[in-house]
Enzyme design. Structure first.
Site, PDB file in Angstrom:
ATOM      1  N   ASP A 154       0.815  -1.218   0.000  1.00 41.92           N
ATOM      2  CA  ASP A 154       0.000   0.000   0.000  1.00 41.92           C
ATOM      3  C   ASP A 154       0.845   1.262   0.000  1.00 41.92           C
ATOM      4  O   ASP A 154       0.320   2.365  -0.175  1.00 41.92           O
ATOM      5  CB  ASP A 154      -0.967   0.008   1.180  1.00 41.92           C
ATOM      6  CG  ASP A 154      -0.284  -0.130   2.537  1.00 41.92           C
ATOM      7  OD1 ASP A 154       0.955   0.026   2.610  1.00 41.92           O
ATOM      8  OD2 ASP A 154      -0.989  -0.396   3.529  1.00 41.92           O
ATOM      9  N   ASP A 299       1.689 -11.233   6.101  1.00 42.26           N
ATOM     10  CA  ASP A 299       1.260 -10.481   4.927  1.00 42.26           C
ATOM     11  C   ASP A 299       2.513  -9.913   4.266  1.00 42.26           C
ATOM     12  O   ASP A 299       3.078  -8.913   4.714  1.00 42.26           O
ATOM     13  CB  ASP A 299       0.307  -9.366   5.363  1.00 42.26           C
ATOM     14  CG  ASP A 299      -0.661  -8.954   4.271  1.00 42.26           C
ATOM     15  OD1 ASP A 299      -0.646  -9.577   3.200  1.00 42.26           O
ATOM     16  OD2 ASP A 299      -1.439  -8.011   4.496  1.00 42.26           O
TER      17      ASP A 299
END
Length: 451
Positions: A154, A299
């Site tokens: 992100d 992640d």
């Protein structure tokens, strides 16, 4: 990935960063000097040489190979305008903002030179660290500890760059946790993770994290440094960064794990890509905490892996969200839709590579990490692994630890916009004092800063 955007304003009760009563007698812990097996380098520009290191002055400073310890008894801080101004001398135990030295242990990677070759990011080349420890590629498929990998990028300020994510109860705990993670501006230049708060004044002093670019799509905020993208060490081993589980990793920032992929898939839908990845190893460091990340899940930070719940990447590289692949899953998820769910490894790899080359052509680190996912990671979707905690490789430590906030104190002035900061620029400082040291009011109590 959903990350908590915690308040960055640090006050006494929140993160113990407030300079309060009796604190002036304490001498902050100084990091252990680098051992002979550690790589030490200075990647600041030549314009930083000889900069003033007086963190208590109202002058400007730039991080360089040594920074004075703001709480050391050897530092004498004199208010601006005093006729007896003294520039503090540098202690031999001062923190080195460009050193890989760390009070906690790291896995030894041999090096034959104290002046390694530097890469385009100003860090030692991967080859400079020497061969990795054999323990990073030992077989752990029968150890009984299993988990799975998701992926995202992100571009937000790393969770481990916020003071609230690390232990600041003392200088020792701050150093033991490897300080805070680096963060960069929109041009991929490292900037401070925290400075004096924007509201400091004569009767209050505290620290505040530099703005995250994920708040209001702020171009002047801070981002993940792109050199934290995954990198291949050899055909069987890679290094990378991950978001760990919020439930497992309280103060887990800076810890490392060895993962060996076991050929499975999180949804028990095993494809050819999972079988192709089986047996490979990756050592990862926790640089983010994910409060929607499950226990046993890591992640993995992969450019092109999907932006998740927040998106600073579009602001940074000028590509709309629609051009970054599926929100969850990124480029591969789009390729699965266009190619079907049971195509060949080579077909998925080529589809992802085409998207990597198109979107990240002007961002070499992001391009490297995106292509790594297709080529080394075999474009595997949510694969399962066996894992163990390990000592961190120096490569990951060096790309993780801030070169600015090497101690939990500084005197840098707050800035709303870091987009114009260039490597080697000086940082404006503010004169501040601890409780009972107010030069304008000898009887005054409490810490504060010059207006």
């Amino acid at each position: 990935m959903k990350k908590a955007l915690l308040s960055s304003l640090c006050v006494a009760g929140a993160v113990a960063m407030f300079v309060g009563c009796g604190d002036d007698a304490a001498t902050p812990f100084a990091p252990t000097p680098a051992s002979s097996s550690s790589l030490v380098w200075d990647n600041q520009s030549s314009s930083s040489n000889g900069a003033n290191n007086n963190l208590g002055s109202s002058s400007s400073v730039v991080p360089e190979s040594s920074v004075s310890n703001p709480g050391s008894s050897s530092s004498v801080i004199v208010p601006p305008g005093s006729s007896s101004s003294v520039i503090p001398s540098l202690s031999s135990s001062s923190a080195n903002p460009t050193s890989s030295a760390n009070p906690t242990s790291s896995a030894t990677e041999s090096s034959s030179s104290n002046a390694p070759n530097l890469d385009e990011n100003g860090f030692p080349t991967l080859e400079s660290y020497g061969p990795p420890p054999e323990s990073y590629t030992k077989d752990i498929l029968s150890n009984g500890k299993t988990g799975w990998s998701s992926r995202y990028w992100d571009a937000c300020k790393p969770h481990c760059s916020w003071l609230s994510s690390v232990d600041t109860s003392s200088e020792e705990t701050y150093q033991a946790g490897r300080t805070v993670a680096r963060n960069c501006n929109i041009h991929d230049v490292e900037v401070p993770a925290f400075t004096l708060g924007h509201a400091v004044q004569q009767y209050w002093m505290g620290y505040e994290g530099t703005n995250s670019a994920c708040v209001n799509s702020n171009a002047g905020g801070t981002y993940t440094c792109t050199d934290m993208a995954p990198i291949q060490v050899n055909e069987n081993l890679s290094y990378g960064y991950v978001a760990g589980s919020g439930g497992l990793h309280k103060y887990g920032c800076g810890k490392c794990y060895h993962l060996q992929y076991n050929g499975g898939n999180h949804a028990n839908d095993v494809k050819a890509t999972h079988k192709a990845l089986k047996g490979k190893h990756i050592v990862v460091m926790v640089s983010n905490i994910g409060y929607d990340v499950e226990d046993g899940q890591f992640d993995l930070m992969v450019p092109g892996g999907g932006v998740g719940a927040f998106n600073a990447l579009s602001t940074q590289i000028g590509v709309p969200a629609s051009g970054l692949g599926a929100n969850g899953g990124g480029f591969l998820s789009e390729c699965q839709i266009s190619l079907g769910w049971d195509n060949t490894v080579e077909a998925y790899q080529q589809c992802v590579l085409n998207k990597c080359d198109e979107v990240f052509k002007d961002w070499p680190n992001l391009l490297r990490g995106c292509r790594w996912y297709a080529e080394w990671f075999m474009a595997a979707d949510n694969p399962t692994f066996n894992w163990e905690e390990v000592e961190c490789p120096q490569y990951l430590i060096d790309h993780y630890m801030t070169k600015f906030n090497t101690t939990k104190e500084n005197r840098w002035r707050w800035h709303d916009d870091w987009s114009d900061y260039k490597k080697g620029d000086v940082l404006d400082t503010v004169y501040c004092w601890k409780d009972g040291e107010n030069p304008n009011d000898p009887n005054g109590k409490g810490a504060g800063c010059q207006p």
